[in-house]
Design a protein around this motif. Structure first.
Motif, PDB file in Angstrom:
ATOM      1  N   ALA A  58      -3.877   0.207  -6.170  1.00 18.46           N
ATOM      2  CA  ALA A  58      -4.368   1.581  -5.980  1.00 18.46           C
ATOM      3  C   ALA A  58      -3.611   2.553  -6.883  1.00 18.46           C
ATOM      4  N   SER A  59      -2.402   2.165  -7.311  1.00 18.65           N
ATOM      5  CA  SER A  59      -1.601   3.038  -8.179  1.00 18.65           C
ATOM      6  C   SER A  59      -1.852   2.755  -9.649  1.00 18.65           C
ATOM      7  N   ALA A  60      -2.662   1.722  -9.934  1.00 16.36           N
ATOM      8  CA  ALA A  60      -2.785   1.271 -11.327  1.00 16.36           C
ATOM      9  C   ALA A  60      -3.340   2.367 -12.240  1.00 16.36           C
ATOM     10  N   GLY A  61      -4.197   3.242 -11.706  1.00 14.79           N
ATOM     11  CA  GLY A  61      -4.765   4.277 -12.561  1.00 14.79           C
ATOM     12  C   GLY A  61      -3.945   5.549 -12.616  1.00 14.79           C
ATOM     13  N   GLU A  62      -2.784   5.563 -11.929  1.00 17.46           N
ATOM     14  CA  GLU A  62      -2.063   6.834 -11.737  1.00 17.46           C
ATOM     15  C   GLU A  62      -0.973   7.127 -12.755  1.00 17.46           C
ATOM     16  N   ARG A  63      -0.715   6.258 -13.662  1.00 18.28           N
ATOM     17  CA  ARG A  63       0.357   6.392 -14.653  1.00 18.28           C
ATOM     18  C   ARG A  63       1.712   6.639 -13.968  1.00 18.28           C
ATOM     19  N   ILE A  64       2.001   5.813 -12.952  1.00 17.80           N
ATOM     20  CA  ILE A  64       3.325   5.873 -12.350  1.00 17.80           C
ATOM     21  C   ILE A  64       4.290   5.034 -13.184  1.00 17.80           C
ATOM     22  N   SER A  65       5.584   5.294 -13.069  1.00 17.11           N
ATOM     23  CA  SER A  65       6.528   4.473 -13.836  1.00 17.11           C
ATOM     24  C   SER A  65       7.446   3.667 -12.927  1.00 17.11           C
ATOM     25  N   GLU A  66       7.361   3.873 -11.608  1.00 15.84           N
ATOM     26  CA  GLU A  66       8.240   3.122 -10.704  1.00 15.84           C
ATOM     27  C   GLU A  66       7.537   2.838  -9.374  1.00 15.84           C
ATOM     28  N   ILE A  67       7.728   1.624  -8.884  1.00 16.76           N
ATOM     29  CA  ILE A  67       7.361   1.284  -7.502  1.00 16.76           C
ATOM     30  C   ILE A  67       8.675   1.078  -6.761  1.00 16.76           C
ATOM     31  N   HIS A  68       8.799   1.730  -5.612  1.00 18.87           N
ATOM     32  CA  HIS A  68      10.044   1.703  -4.840  1.00 18.87           C
ATOM     33  C   HIS A  68       9.719   1.007  -3.516  1.00 18.87           C
ATOM     34  N   ILE A  69      10.321  -0.164  -3.277  1.00 20.27           N
ATOM     35  CA  ILE A  69       9.964  -0.941  -2.077  1.00 20.27           C
ATOM     36  C   ILE A  69      11.217  -1.223  -1.236  1.00 20.27           C
ATOM     37  N   VAL A  70      11.209  -0.783   0.015  1.00 24.33           N
ATOM     38  CA  VAL A  70      12.279  -1.161   0.949  1.00 24.33           C
ATOM     39  C   VAL A  70      11.667  -1.395   2.325  1.00 24.33           C
ATOM     40  N   GLY A  71      12.349  -2.206   3.126  1.00 20.79           N
ATOM     41  CA  GLY A  71      11.844  -2.480   4.465  1.00 20.79           C
ATOM     42  C   GLY A  71      12.957  -2.948   5.388  1.00 20.79           C
ATOM     43  N   GLY A  72      12.571  -3.414   6.582  1.00 17.08           N
ATOM     44  CA  GLY A  72      13.552  -3.871   7.567  1.00 17.08           C
ATOM     45  C   GLY A  72      13.941  -5.325   7.351  1.00 17.08           C
ATOM     46  N   LEU A  73      14.838  -5.814   8.216  1.00 18.45           N
ATOM     47  CA  LEU A  73      15.291  -7.206   8.151  1.00 18.45           C
ATOM     48  C   LEU A  73      14.435  -8.011   9.115  1.00 18.45           C
ATOM     49  N   ASN A  74      13.322  -8.500   8.613  1.00 19.31           N
ATOM     50  CA  ASN A  74      12.316  -9.171   9.446  1.00 19.31           C
ATOM     51  C   ASN A  74      12.537 -10.684   9.372  1.00 19.31           C
ATOM     52  N   PRO A  75      12.936 -11.316  10.500  1.00 17.55           N
ATOM     53  CA  PRO A  75      13.278 -12.742  10.455  1.00 17.55           C
ATOM     54  C   PRO A  75      12.104 -13.643  10.068  1.00 17.55           C
TER      55      PRO A  75
END
Ligand code: SF4
Length: 366
Positions: free
Chosen positions: A101-118
């Motif tokens: 969905a971001s492919a057309g937006e000319r973004i330069s960074e994807i920032h991904i964080v989440g919890g500690l899911n076993p």
């Protein structure tokens, strides 16, 4: 500046003018003084020296892939037990769809964080990175805090260096600065009793630096910490940076108590005065960090704009979707357009520069 050199911080002003490093005691004095404008004026001098009139921002998108977390830190309103009605874990297809969905937006960074899911093992992370990389070939992936990296190492009983190498091979470019909180063991026992220690957080980042990855650093303030513990945190980061030079930017994060385990303790969070002080003192103590960032999501866009005169040279980015601070009551929006960021920076008398994660210039001269 003349006023500062005549005032109570005259000796610190002279140290800064001559480029002398400030001591722990100097940092404590900067926090203790009520002369916010003097501290801001000194920080502004250092900011100008390092970055001229430039103020950076990034066009990025955040993805929080799961809020299931084993740690359930007292400070956190985001992490939930598996089985909680609001717990979620994105499938790899859903993550890929967000990236596409971001492919057309000319973004330069994807920032991904989440919890500690076993339930999530390293193959989930590897496949996530591969799919995001495929969807957004030229985009820098800044993902997974040191806490998540350490968790994967423990779950698989492998060294942290191996986790980093495998993830890097799959597309990971850089680590975000989350999870540092305040390094003091006393504070960690109260606000994130199950989280890795401050020493371990630093070890993970230094391991990433040794592999050639650049990372960010943070400090969560405005809860139960003392001024001395804040300064010790900054000194710890400064020493690590002396050793590796791998940190890109420092981001003080204002604590939001709503819905956290600290809310019943009447921890009220930071004030605007505190926010500007934390940013300015960081600029003065972290003489080996090139950039100080005000995360507008945490302190609001207007104060972030003002902070450009208190040592800050970076306003983070467009963000799009943010869950962690908003679950803890952040009242800011989740998206700011590039036009709005440029307008804010220009109104503060700075030159807006769109950057990528590594501070390469994408566009300037707005
Ligand atoms: S702060 Fe991080 S590790 Fe702690 S509960 Fe929240 S998501 Fe989990």
């Amino acid at each position: 500046m003349e006023l500062v050199l005549d005032g109570e911080l005259a000796d610190l002003g002279n140290k800064i003018l001559t480029g002398e490093r400030l001591s722990r005691e100097d940092g404590i004095r900067l926090y203790q003084t009520k002369d916010l404008l003097a501290v801001g004026s000194l920080a502004d001098l250092v900011r100008r020296r390092k970055n001229g009139n430039k103020a950076y921002f990034i066009v990025n998108r955040h993805i929080n892939h799961t809020n299931v977390c084993e740690n359930l830190c007292e400070l956190c309103a985001f992490g939930l037990e598996a089985g909680h009605p609001k717990a979620y874990t994105l499938t790899l297809d859903e993550i890929e769809a967000k990236a596409l969905a971001s492919a057309g937006e000319r973004i330069s960074e994807i920032h991904i964080v989440g919890g500690l899911n076993p339930d999530l093992k390293i193959d989930y992370y590897v496949e996530m990175l591969r799919r995001v990389r495929r969807a957004l070939p030229g985009v820098i992936i800044q993902a997974f805090t040191a806490v998540e990296i350490d968790y994967l190492a423990r779950v698989h009983s492998i060294p942290v260096e191996e986790v980093l190498a495998v993830l890097r091979e799959a597309g990971l470019d850089s680590l975000p600065g989350g999870g540092a909180e305040i390094f003091s063991p006393r504070v960690r026992e109260l606000i994130c009793s199950k989280k890795i220690s401050g020493e371990r957080w630093l070890e993970v980042h230094m391991a990433a630096h040794k592999l050639g990855m650049r990372t960010n650093a943070t400090m969560l303030y405005g809860h139960v910490e003392t001024i001395e513990e804040r300064v010790d945190h900054l000194v710890g980061l400064r020493e690590a940076q002396d050793r590796t030079g791998g940190f890109l930017t420092f981001i003080p994060l204002a604590f939001h108590p709503k819905n956290t385990g600290l809310e019943p303790l009447a921890v009220s969070g930071s004030t605007g005065y505190d926010d500007l002080k934390a940013l300015a003192v960081a600029r003065l103590m972290l003489d080996n960090f090139d950039h100080i960032k005000a995360f507008w999501i945490m302190i609001g866009p207007k104060l972030a704009q003002v902070s450009l005169s208190f040592g800050v040279d970076d306003l983070d980015g467009t963000v799009v979707e943010e869950k962690i601070a908003h679950d803890a009551g952040a009242a800011t929006g989740q998206f700011m357009s590039k036009t709005e960021i440029v307008k804010m920076i220009k109104a503060a008398g700075r030159l807006p520069v769109e950057r990528d994660t590594l501070y390469n210039v994408i566009e300037e001269g707005f």
